[in-house]
Design an enzyme around this catalytic site. Structure first.
Site, PDB file in Angstrom:
ATOM      1  N   GLY A 266       0.824  -1.206   0.000  1.00  0.00           N
ATOM      2  CA  GLY A 266       0.000   0.000   0.000  1.00  0.00           C
ATOM      3  C   GLY A 266       0.858   1.256   0.000  1.00  0.00           C
ATOM      4  N   HIS A 437     -19.333  -8.910 -34.282  1.00  0.00           N
ATOM      5  CA  HIS A 437     -18.815 -10.260 -34.096  1.00  0.00           C
ATOM      6  C   HIS A 437     -17.520 -10.422 -34.885  1.00  0.00           C
ATOM      7  CE1 HIS A 437     -18.810 -14.556 -33.402  1.00  0.00           C
ATOM      8  NE2 HIS A 437     -18.559 -14.735 -34.688  1.00  0.00           N
TER       9      HIS A 437
HETATM   10  N1  LIG Z   1      -3.859  -0.248 -12.441  1.00  0.00           N
HETATM   11  C1  LIG Z   1      -4.053   0.621 -11.461  1.00  0.00           C
HETATM   12  O1  LIG Z   1      -4.993   1.402 -11.435  1.00  0.00           O
HETATM   13  C2  LIG Z   1      -3.064   0.694 -10.343  1.00  0.00           C
HETATM   14  C3  LIG Z   1      -1.878  -0.017 -10.423  1.00  0.00           C
HETATM   15  C4  LIG Z   1      -1.000   0.073  -9.366  1.00  0.00           C
HETATM   16  C5  LIG Z   1      -1.304   0.873  -8.274  1.00  0.00           C
HETATM   17  N2  LIG Z   1      -2.453   1.560  -8.232  1.00  0.00           N
HETATM   18  C6  LIG Z   1      -2.774   2.396  -7.043  1.00  0.00           C
HETATM   19  O2  LIG Z   1      -1.684   2.391  -6.140  1.00  0.00           O
HETATM   20  C7  LIG Z   1      -2.149   2.245  -4.817  1.00  0.00           C
HETATM   21  C8  LIG Z   1      -1.223   1.368  -4.016  1.00  0.00           C
HETATM   22  O3  LIG Z   1      -1.239   0.037  -4.530  1.00  0.00           O
HETATM   23  P1  LIG Z   1      -0.826  -1.202  -3.643  1.00  0.00           P
HETATM   24  O4  LIG Z   1      -1.067  -2.419  -4.459  1.00  0.00           O
HETATM   25  O5  LIG Z   1       0.515  -0.992  -3.030  1.00  0.00           O
HETATM   26  O6  LIG Z   1      -1.812  -1.075  -2.418  1.00  0.00           O
HETATM   27  P2  LIG Z   1      -3.146  -1.836  -1.988  1.00  0.00           P
HETATM   28  O7  LIG Z   1      -3.567  -1.191  -0.731  1.00  0.00           O
HETATM   29  O8  LIG Z   1      -4.096  -1.926  -3.098  1.00  0.00           O
HETATM   30  O9  LIG Z   1      -2.653  -3.336  -1.686  1.00  0.00           O
HETATM   31  C9  LIG Z   1      -1.836  -3.649  -0.602  1.00  0.00           C
HETATM   32  C10 LIG Z   1      -2.059  -5.106  -0.245  1.00  0.00           C
HETATM   33  O10 LIG Z   1      -1.122  -5.455   0.765  1.00  0.00           O
HETATM   34  C11 LIG Z   1      -1.768  -6.368   1.647  1.00  0.00           C
HETATM   35  N3  LIG Z   1      -1.018  -6.350   2.912  1.00  0.00           N
HETATM   36  C12 LIG Z   1      -0.866  -5.338   3.800  1.00  0.00           C
HETATM   37  N4  LIG Z   1      -0.071  -5.720   4.815  1.00  0.00           N
HETATM   38  C13 LIG Z   1       0.283  -7.004   4.586  1.00  0.00           C
HETATM   39  C14 LIG Z   1       1.118  -7.944   5.248  1.00  0.00           C
HETATM   40  N5  LIG Z   1       1.746  -7.647   6.384  1.00  0.00           N
HETATM   41  N6  LIG Z   1       1.266  -9.154   4.692  1.00  0.00           N
HETATM   42  C15 LIG Z   1       0.641  -9.478   3.540  1.00  0.00           C
HETATM   43  N7  LIG Z   1      -0.147  -8.643   2.871  1.00  0.00           N
HETATM   44  C16 LIG Z   1      -0.320  -7.412   3.370  1.00  0.00           C
HETATM   45  C17 LIG Z   1      -3.195  -5.869   1.743  1.00  0.00           C
HETATM   46  O11 LIG Z   1      -4.060  -6.904   2.126  1.00  0.00           O
HETATM   47  C18 LIG Z   1      -3.452  -5.398   0.296  1.00  0.00           C
HETATM   48  O12 LIG Z   1      -4.071  -6.386  -0.495  1.00  0.00           O
HETATM   49  C19 LIG Z   1      -3.542   1.676  -4.893  1.00  0.00           C
HETATM   50  O13 LIG Z   1      -4.371   2.474  -4.106  1.00  0.00           O
HETATM   51  C20 LIG Z   1      -3.953   1.774  -6.318  1.00  0.00           C
HETATM   52  O14 LIG Z   1      -5.060   2.647  -6.422  1.00  0.00           O
HETATM   53  C21 LIG Z   1      -3.345   1.471  -9.234  1.00  0.00           C
END
Ligand SMILES: NC(=O)c1ccc[n+]([C@@H]2O[C@H](COP(=O)([O-])OP(=O)(O)OC[C@H]3O[C@@H](n4cnc5c(N)ncnc54)[C@H](O)[C@@H]3O)[C@@H](O)[C@H]2O)c1
Ligand SMILES: Cc1cc2nc3c(=O)[nH]c(=O)nc-3n(C[C@H](O)[C@H](O)[C@H](O)COP(=O)(O)OP(=O)(O)OC[C@H]3O[C@@H](n4cnc5c(N)ncnc54)[C@H](O)[C@@H]3O)c2cc1C
Length: 470
Positions: A266, A437
Site C-alpha cells: 500500500g 462479431h
Molecule cells: N492499475 C491501477 O490502477 C493501479 C496499479 C497500481 C497501483 N495503483 C494504485 O496504487 C495504490 C497502491 O497500490 P498497492 O497495491 O501498493 O496497495 P493496496 O492497498 O491496493 O494493496 C496492498 C495489499 O497489501 C496487503 N497487505 C498489507 N499488509 C500485509 C502484510 N503484512 N502481509 C501481507 N499482505 C499485506 C493488503 O491486504 C493489500 O491487499 C492503490 O491504491 C492503487 O489505487 C493502481
C-alpha cells in the site's frame, strides 16, 4: 528571510497539483507552486506508466514463448536479455517522465519554487530551498503532495534485498527468485510482469482474495488464472527472515527463499512533513485532514486537499478531477460542490481486472440481480479461456448498477459500462446497442441477456435488443 504573498499556493506539482494550477490560471489568480522535486509526477516516473511498459514488454515475451511452445516458431529464441528489457522500460519511462517534468516547468514557469513546504500557521507556509528559507502567505492553499510506499519497520532487517516501486524500475538485472509482499494492484501487476519475464515469483497477501477484488466469484477465478504464473499465498500476513543467500518469505505455514523482495503493501499520504498541526486542521484517526470529496475543502478553511494525499480515490484520473475541483474552488470565494464520476478501477493484468460502478459489498441483498458470461470466441482467440464477467442490475428498475470483470481487454468494456451507469441505462437499453462479431463486447451482450431473462418487467415480448419501428 524573504516573505511572498499570493492568492493561491499549490504544494505539490504532481498530477493533482498541475490540474489545480490549470484552474487557478484560468481564473486569472496570482499563484505560486512549491515542489520538492523530482518533477515528472508519480504516475509517469514510478507509477502508471513504467508499470504498463514493463507489463507490455513482459506480455510480448510471453506471446513469443507461447509461439515457441506451439512450434509456430521453430528456431528457439535466445534467452531474454534482461538488461536490454529493463533498459527498454526505462527509455520509454524517461520519455513520459521528462515530458511530464517539462510540462510542469512550462505550466508553472517563474512561479515554481523547488523546496520543501510546511505550515507555520493556517495561511503561512515556510519553504526550505537550496538557497535558504522563504515564507509564503496565501489566501488559499492546495495540498497535493501525493503518497509513498508503505515499508513496515520489520523489513529493515532485509533492506538491502528489498525493492519498492521507487526502485524496481531502476533494476539492471532481474532476480531469479522474487518474493512479493502484498497483492493489491501493484503487487499483482508487477509480480505478473516479472513472472512473464521468467522470474520465479511467490506472492503473499494477508487478505483472502487478491487485487482487492470484492466479487467472490471473480476473486476465485482470478486466483485460479494467476496461480498458473506465480505462487500465490493468501490469508496470512507475510513475514521475512534473513538467510545466507537471500530472504526467507513466510506466511502461514509456507516459506520460500527468494533473492529479492518487492514490497507492495500500500501507499501512505505524504503528510508528515507538512506540519499540519500548525494549520489547526481537523484530521481523522490516521492524521488525514477531514475534507469534502465534492469540494476538496478541508473543514471550512481556505485549504484544499487533492490526489493521493487525501487517501480517498488513489487513482490518476481521480487526482486530475480532484486537482481541478481544488483549483477551481481555491480561486473563488464561494465554494462549488461537484459531482464525482462513476467509480472505475482497472488492473492491467491481462486478463484485466475491472471494477465499475457499485462495488459488490455495497449491493443490498434482495435488491440486485447478477448477469454472468464466460469467455467467448474472441477471448479464446486471445488465449483467454477463463474470463468471466458479472454485471449487477437493480432487480426492480433493471438499471445497471455495477460490474466486476475479469478478461482480456476488459479495460474497454469497463469504460462502456461506466458510461451506461452514468446515463442510468437499463439492461434493456444496453441490449439495443449493436454488438459486432467476434468481439469481447459480445460477453457483455450475453451477460445482459442473462439479466434480462431475470427481469420479466423489462421484457416486451419482442426479440431481446430489438424495438418496434415508430
Ligand atoms: N492499475 C491501477 O490502477 C493501479 C496499479 C497500481 C497501483 N495503483 C494504485 O496504487 C495504490 C497502491 O497500490 P498497492 O497495491 O501498493 O496497495 P493496496 O492497498 O491496493 O494493496 C496492498 C495489499 O497489501 C496487503 N497487505 C498489507 N499488509 C500485509 C502484510 N503484512 N502481509 C501481507 N499482505 C499485506 C493488503 O491486504 C493489500 O491487499 C492503490 O491504491 C492503487 O489505487 C493502481
Ligand atoms: C506502481 C504504480 C502504478 C500505478 N498505476 C496506476 C494506473 O495504472 N492507473 C491509475 O489510475 N493510477 C495508478 N497509480 C496511482 C497514481 O499514480 C496516483 O494515484 C497518482 O499519481 C497520484 O497523483 P498525485 O498528484 O496525488 O501525486 P504525485 O504525482 O506524487 O504528486 C505529488 C508531488 O508532491 C511533491 N511533494 C511531496 N512532498 C512535498 C512537500 N513536502 N513539499 C512540496 N512538494 C512535495 C512530489 O515531489 C510530487 O511532485 C499507480 C501508482 C503506482 C505507485
Amino acid at each position: 528571510m524573504q516573505t511572498k504573498s499570493t492568492d493561491v499556493l499549490i504544494i505539490g506539482a504532481g498530477t493533482a497539483g498541475l490540474y489545480a494550477l490549470r484552474e487557478v490560471k484560468r481564473a486569472k489568480k496570482d499563484y505560486l507552486v512549491v515542489d520538492t522535486g523530482p518533477l515528472g509526477t508519480t504516475c509517469a516516473r514510478v507509477g502508471c506508466m513504467p508499470s504498463k511498459v514493463l507489463l507490455q514488454v513482459a506480455q510480448e515475451n510471453q506471446a513469443l514463448q507461447q509461439l515457441v511452445q506451439e512450434q509456430v516458431i521453430t528456431a528457439k529464441p535466445q534467452a531474454i536479455n534482461d538488461q536490454a528489457a529493463l533498459k527498454t522500460v526505462r527509455q520509454l519511462r524517461d520519455r513520459f517522465a521528462t515530458g511530464a517534468a517539462q510540462g510542469a516547468q512550462r505550466a508553472a514557469g517563474e512561479h515554481l519554487i523547488i523546496g520543501k513546504a510546511s505550515f507555520l500557521s493556517p495561511n503561512r507556509v515556510q519553504v526550505m530551498t537550496a538557497e535558504g528559507q522563504q515564507v509564503i502567505e496565501a489566501h488559499s492553499i492546495i495540498l497535493a503532495t501525493g503518497s509513498s510506499p508503505v515499508v513496515p519497520s520489520f523489513l529493515s532487517a532485509v533492506a538491502d534485498r528489498m525493492l519498492t516501486t521507487d526502485a524496481v524500475f531502476e533494476l539492471e538485472h532481474l532476480p531469479k527468485r522474487l518474493g512479493v509482499m502484498g497483492l493489491g494492484a501493484i503487487g499483482l501487476e508487477l509480480g505478473l510482469a516479472l513472472a512473464r519475464l521468467g522470474v520465479q515469483v511467490t506472492a503473499a497477501d494477508m487478505a483472502d482474495q487478491l487485487g482487492g477484488i470484492q466479487d467472490p466469484t471473480i476473486a476465485q477465478a482470478a486466483q485460479k488464472i494467476f496461480s498458473n504464473e506465480m505462487d500465490i499465498w493468501l490469508g496470512h500476513p507475510a513475514e521475512v527472515e534473513r538467510t545466507e543467500h537471500g530472504v526467507l518469505l513466510k506466511a502461514g505455514n509456507q516459506a520460500v527463499e527468494v533473492d529479492q523482495l518487492l514490497v507492495a503493501l500500500g501507499r501512505k499520504p505524504n503528510l508528515a512533513e507538512l506540519a499540519l498541526e500548525k494549520a489547526g486542521l481537523p484530521v481523522d484517526e490516521k492524521g488525514v485532514p477531514l475534507f469534502d470529496p465534492h469540494t476538496m475543502q478541508i473543514g471550512d478553511t481556505r485549504i484544499f486537499i487533492a490526489g493521493d494525499l487525501n487517501a480517498d480515490r488513489t487513482l490518476m484520473h481521480e487526482a486530475c478531477d480532484e486537482g481541478a475541483i481544488a483549483g477551481y474552488n481555491a480561486s473563488r470565494t464561494a465554494v462549488t460542490a461537484f459531482e464525482r464520476k462513476v467509480p472505475l478501477a482497472i488492473a492491467f493484468t491481462q486478463p484485466d481486472i475491472v471494477s465499475v460502478g457499485a462495488s459488490f459489498h455495497s449491493l443490498t441483498a434482495g435488491n440486485y440481480l447478477v448477469g454472468e458470461a464466460k469467455a467467448n470466441g474472441r477471448a479464446i482467440i486471445k488465449h483467454d479461456e477463463q474470463s468471466l464477467i458479472r454485471l449487477y442490475a437493480d432487480s426492480h428498475s433493471g438499471k445497471l448498477l455495477g460490474a466486476s470483470l475479469l478478461g482480456v481487454d476488459t479495460e474497454h468494456l469497463g469504460h462502456f459500462l461506466a458510461l451506461a451507469i452514468m446515463q442510468q441505462m437499463t439492461v434493456a437499453d444496453l441490449l439495443q446497442a449493436p454488438y459486432y462479431h467476434p468481439v469481447v463486447e459480445e460477453q457483455l451482450q450475453a451477460a445482459l441477456q442473462d439479466l434480462l431473462k431475470q427481469l420479466p418487467q423489462l421484457q416486451t415480448g419482442l426479440p431481446f435488443g430489438l424495438t418496434q419501428k415508430s
